[in-house]
Design a protein around this motif. Sequence first.
Motif, short mmCIF file in Angstrom:
data_model
loop_
_atom_site.label_atom_id
_atom_site.label_comp_id
_atom_site.label_asym_id
_atom_site.label_seq_id
_atom_site.Cartn_x
_atom_site.Cartn_y
_atom_site.Cartn_z
N GLU A 127 6.88 3.45 6.97
CA GLU A 127 7.14 4.80 6.44
C GLU A 127 6.38 5.04 5.14
O GLU A 127 5.84 6.11 4.92
CB GLU A 127 8.65 4.91 6.10
CG GLU A 127 9.55 5.04 7.29
CD GLU A 127 9.72 6.49 7.67
OE1 GLU A 127 10.30 7.22 6.87
OE2 GLU A 127 9.25 6.86 8.77
N ARG A 128 6.38 4.02 4.28
CA ARG A 128 5.84 4.21 2.95
C ARG A 128 4.40 3.73 2.83
O ARG A 128 3.71 4.09 1.88
CB ARG A 128 6.72 3.49 1.92
CG ARG A 128 8.14 4.03 1.90
CD ARG A 128 8.99 3.30 0.88
NE ARG A 128 8.51 3.50 -0.48
CZ ARG A 128 8.63 2.61 -1.46
NH1 ARG A 128 9.21 1.47 -1.23
NH2 ARG A 128 8.19 2.86 -2.67
N LEU B 30 13.74 -1.73 9.52
CA LEU B 30 12.55 -2.58 9.47
C LEU B 30 12.83 -3.96 10.05
O LEU B 30 13.97 -4.41 10.03
CB LEU B 30 12.10 -2.79 8.01
CG LEU B 30 11.63 -1.57 7.24
CD1 LEU B 30 11.29 -1.96 5.82
CD2 LEU B 30 10.41 -0.97 7.91
N PRO B 31 11.79 -4.64 10.53
CA PRO B 31 12.01 -5.96 11.13
C PRO B 31 12.29 -7.06 10.12
O PRO B 31 12.62 -8.16 10.50
CB PRO B 31 10.70 -6.23 11.87
CG PRO B 31 9.69 -5.38 11.19
CD PRO B 31 10.42 -4.18 10.65
N SER C 137 2.10 -6.06 8.79
CA SER C 137 2.40 -5.29 9.99
C SER C 137 1.92 -5.99 11.26
O SER C 137 2.32 -5.63 12.36
CB SER C 137 1.77 -3.90 9.88
OG SER C 137 0.38 -4.03 9.64
N ARG C 138 1.05 -7.00 11.10
CA ARG C 138 0.56 -7.73 12.29
C ARG C 138 1.35 -9.00 12.53
O ARG C 138 1.00 -9.80 13.40
CB ARG C 138 -0.91 -8.08 12.11
CG ARG C 138 -1.76 -6.83 11.99
CD ARG C 138 -3.22 -7.17 11.81
NE ARG C 138 -3.95 -5.95 11.48
CZ ARG C 138 -5.18 -5.93 11.00
NH1 ARG C 138 -5.83 -7.06 10.79
NH2 ARG C 138 -5.77 -4.79 10.72
N ARG C 139 2.38 -9.22 11.75
CA ARG C 139 3.13 -10.47 11.81
C ARG C 139 4.60 -10.27 12.14
O ARG C 139 5.40 -11.17 11.90
CB ARG C 139 3.07 -11.14 10.44
CG ARG C 139 1.77 -11.79 10.11
CD ARG C 139 2.08 -13.17 9.58
NE ARG C 139 0.90 -13.95 9.36
CZ ARG C 139 0.45 -14.29 8.16
NH1 ARG C 139 1.09 -13.90 7.08
NH2 ARG C 139 -0.62 -15.03 8.05
N PRO D 2 0.81 -1.23 0.00
CA PRO D 2 0.00 0.00 0.00
C PRO D 2 0.84 1.28 0.00
O PRO D 2 0.73 2.11 0.88
CB PRO D 2 -0.83 -0.14 1.28
CG PRO D 2 0.01 -0.97 2.18
CD PRO D 2 0.85 -1.88 1.31
N ASN D 3 1.70 1.40 -1.00
CA ASN D 3 2.51 2.63 -1.09
C ASN D 3 2.14 3.44 -2.33
O ASN D 3 2.85 4.34 -2.73
CB ASN D 3 4.01 2.31 -1.05
CG ASN D 3 4.39 1.25 -2.07
OD1 ASN D 3 3.68 1.07 -3.06
ND2 ASN D 3 5.47 0.54 -1.83
N GLY D 4 1.02 3.08 -2.92
CA GLY D 4 0.53 3.82 -4.08
C GLY D 4 -0.73 3.12 -4.54
O GLY D 4 -1.05 2.03 -4.09
N PRO D 5 -1.49 3.77 -5.44
CA PRO D 5 -2.75 3.17 -5.90
C PRO D 5 -2.50 2.02 -6.87
O PRO D 5 -1.43 1.93 -7.49
CB PRO D 5 -3.45 4.32 -6.61
CG PRO D 5 -2.39 5.29 -6.98
CD PRO D 5 -1.22 5.08 -6.06
#
Length: 281
Positions: free
Chosen positions: A46-47, A175-176, A75-77, A10-13
């Motif tokens: 960030e993005r 980042l992880p 992001s939930r993992r 999800p960093n752009g359409p």
Amino acid sequence: MIRTRFAPSPNGPLHLGHAYAAMVAHDLARAQGGEFRLRIEDIDGERSRPEFTEEFFRDLEWLGLGWDGEAGFQSRRLHLYVEAAERLKAMGLLYPCRCTRAEIAAAATRMGPDGPVYPGTCRHQAVDPQGAAWRLDVARALDLAGPLEWRDERAGPQPAAPAIFGDVVLLRKELPASYHLAATLDDAADGITLVTRGMDLFPASHVHRLLQALLGLPVPVWHHHPLLVEPDGRKLAKRRGSPSLGDRRRAGEDGKAIVEALRQGRFPAGISLGTGVDLSA
Ligand code: GLU
């Protein structure tokens, strides 16, 4: 049962190339009575922007490409990625690196799928791990894993050749996890049996196959589909004027008709299915 996925970031359409990718994953699953999953690759806080994710949901529904179950979110993992990286560290397969892009470009002696190949500068050096990236010692990992193969439905069996990337980053500074680590773990955790994605990511599967062997993960089959390209052979991109699916939806276009045209190989003027990606890696 076959299970495929569409995994946008999800960093752009989304644009027409994404509609094609989602259609391929959706149709391959549906043709065999399998499941089509949606995973939001939002590891890069960030993005990544939640408003794009909301748009993705609306776009896919409008296209008639409904997915099974709840959408997954990287992001939930994060714990999964950190835990796997700790295991690889304990196996002595990761090392910290603080080289900058410019330093790597200056020292590189060959090019890989993502640009200049990291020449292994920090592999045998004492580097302060605080705030460093962590790289996979690919030669050592291959010694441990032995010869590996993976299979693409379209291109056939492939001897795994992860060394084309050099020692890839698995934990990024900020980042992880890197894309390679997160996507491999997610596909395993989601029970994906057929990894569907564009040919631009074909070389990445060499690395993913190695990670599966090191981490004892199930090995899927892959389906790398051709990309929609512009007349100059480059893949569609919003920044070069491909209208977003969201704009077309809001303009009242028929999303299902757009997908049906893609299914039948009817593309807008100047756009075609690229064939130019080198499979030999
Ligand atoms: N998130 C990636 C992208 O948007 C796709 C990764 C994958 O399918 O493995 O290009």
